[in-house]
Design an enzyme around this catalytic site. Structure first.
Site, short mmCIF file in Angstrom:
data_model
loop_
_atom_site.label_atom_id
_atom_site.label_comp_id
_atom_site.label_asym_id
_atom_site.label_seq_id
_atom_site.Cartn_x
_atom_site.Cartn_y
_atom_site.Cartn_z
N SER A 1 0.84 -1.21 0.00
CA SER A 1 0.00 0.00 0.00
C SER A 1 0.87 1.26 0.00
O SER A 1 0.52 2.26 -0.62
CB SER A 1 -0.97 0.00 1.18
N HIS B 1 8.56 3.22 9.08
CA HIS B 1 8.31 2.38 10.24
C HIS B 1 7.05 2.87 10.95
O HIS B 1 6.89 4.08 11.17
CB HIS B 1 9.52 2.45 11.18
C1 GRF Z 1 3.80 -0.56 6.86
O1 GRF Z 1 3.04 -0.42 8.02
C2 GRF Z 1 5.19 -0.07 7.07
O2 GRF Z 1 5.29 0.98 7.98
C3 GRF Z 1 5.89 -1.29 7.63
O3 GRF Z 1 5.31 -2.37 6.93
C4 GRF Z 1 4.01 -2.02 6.49
C5 GRF Z 1 3.97 -2.24 5.02
O4 GRF Z 1 2.70 -2.07 4.48
N1 GRF Z 1 7.31 -1.19 7.49
P1 GRF Z 1 2.47 -1.99 2.91
O5 GRF Z 1 3.08 -3.24 2.30
O6 GRF Z 1 3.14 -0.75 2.41
O7 GRF Z 1 0.99 -1.95 2.73
#
Ligand code: GRF
Length: 187
Positions: A15, A108
């Site tokens: 996402s 993060h």
């Molecule tokens: C996000 O919450 C990011 O902060 C963490 O992993 C998740 C990834 O989500 N490092 P997506 O794959 O970008 O939807």
């Protein structure tokens, strides 16, 4: 404007990748997302990248050093100026960090330096924090300790669950990650 090439590393849903793509295809964005790399062939984010005709590569390499050697070759080949980790569930070794003299950044889901590592929302709720949030930071040799580029706070509500908090924080992630990329590439 000459756009600088950058790439995104993913392992899953993608996402954040989607929000980066949507911003990066705008005319005034200083970067050209040239490549999406996944260490998992079934990562959903790969489909998103392909939909936007972005080159995707899957490197399912058990040996980390071999994985990173391949990455460095690609970085050279595509003249990549910035590597953005977006839900990339593999720790990068000092080898790639030392050899990629440009920049590696990560997003993060916590207000670093609080709650490094996994299960950030669960831990924030359990510790009765007033705020949660997300951080874009540089990647260095120690996990989630590199200096902060951008951070966004989210108020924790009384009835928040891990899911509701995660949803609100993720919304902010989608806003600050493209902003941080833009900021770095503009420098
Ligand atoms: C996000 O919450 C990011 O902060 C963490 O992993 C998740 C990834 O989500 N490092 P997506 O794959 O970008 O939807």
């Amino acid at each position: 404007m000459v756009k600088k090439n950058f790439c995104v590393f993913i392992s899953g849903r993608g996402s954040n990748l989607k929000s980066i793509i949507e911003k990066s295809i705008k005319k005034n964005f200083p970067g050209n997302l040239i490549l999406v790399i996944s260490n998992k062939r079934h990562a959903k984010g790969l489909r998103i990248a392909r939909k936007f005709n972005i080159l995707t590569l899957v490197i399912e390499e058990n040996k980390r050093i071999l994985f990173e050697k391949k990455i460095l070759k690609l970085v050279k080949k595509y003249k990549i100026r910035l590597i953005c980790l977006a839900g990339f569930m593999q720790i990068l070794s000092p080898y790639i960090i030392n050899n990629f003299k440009r920049k590696i950044i990560n997003i993060h889901p916590s207000l670093l330096p609080k709650f490094k590592g996994l299960n950030t929302h669960e831990r924030a709720l359990r510790s009765k924090e007033k705020f949660a949030g997300c951080t874009v930071h540089y990647v260095n040799k120690k996990i989630d300790t590199g200096s902060t580029i951008l951070q966004k706070k989210v108020i924790i509500k009384k009835n928040d669950t891990v899911a509701s908090l995660q949803k609100r924080v993720l919304k902010q992630e989608h806003l600050i990650y493209p902003k941080a990329i833009k900021y770095i590439l503009n420098r």
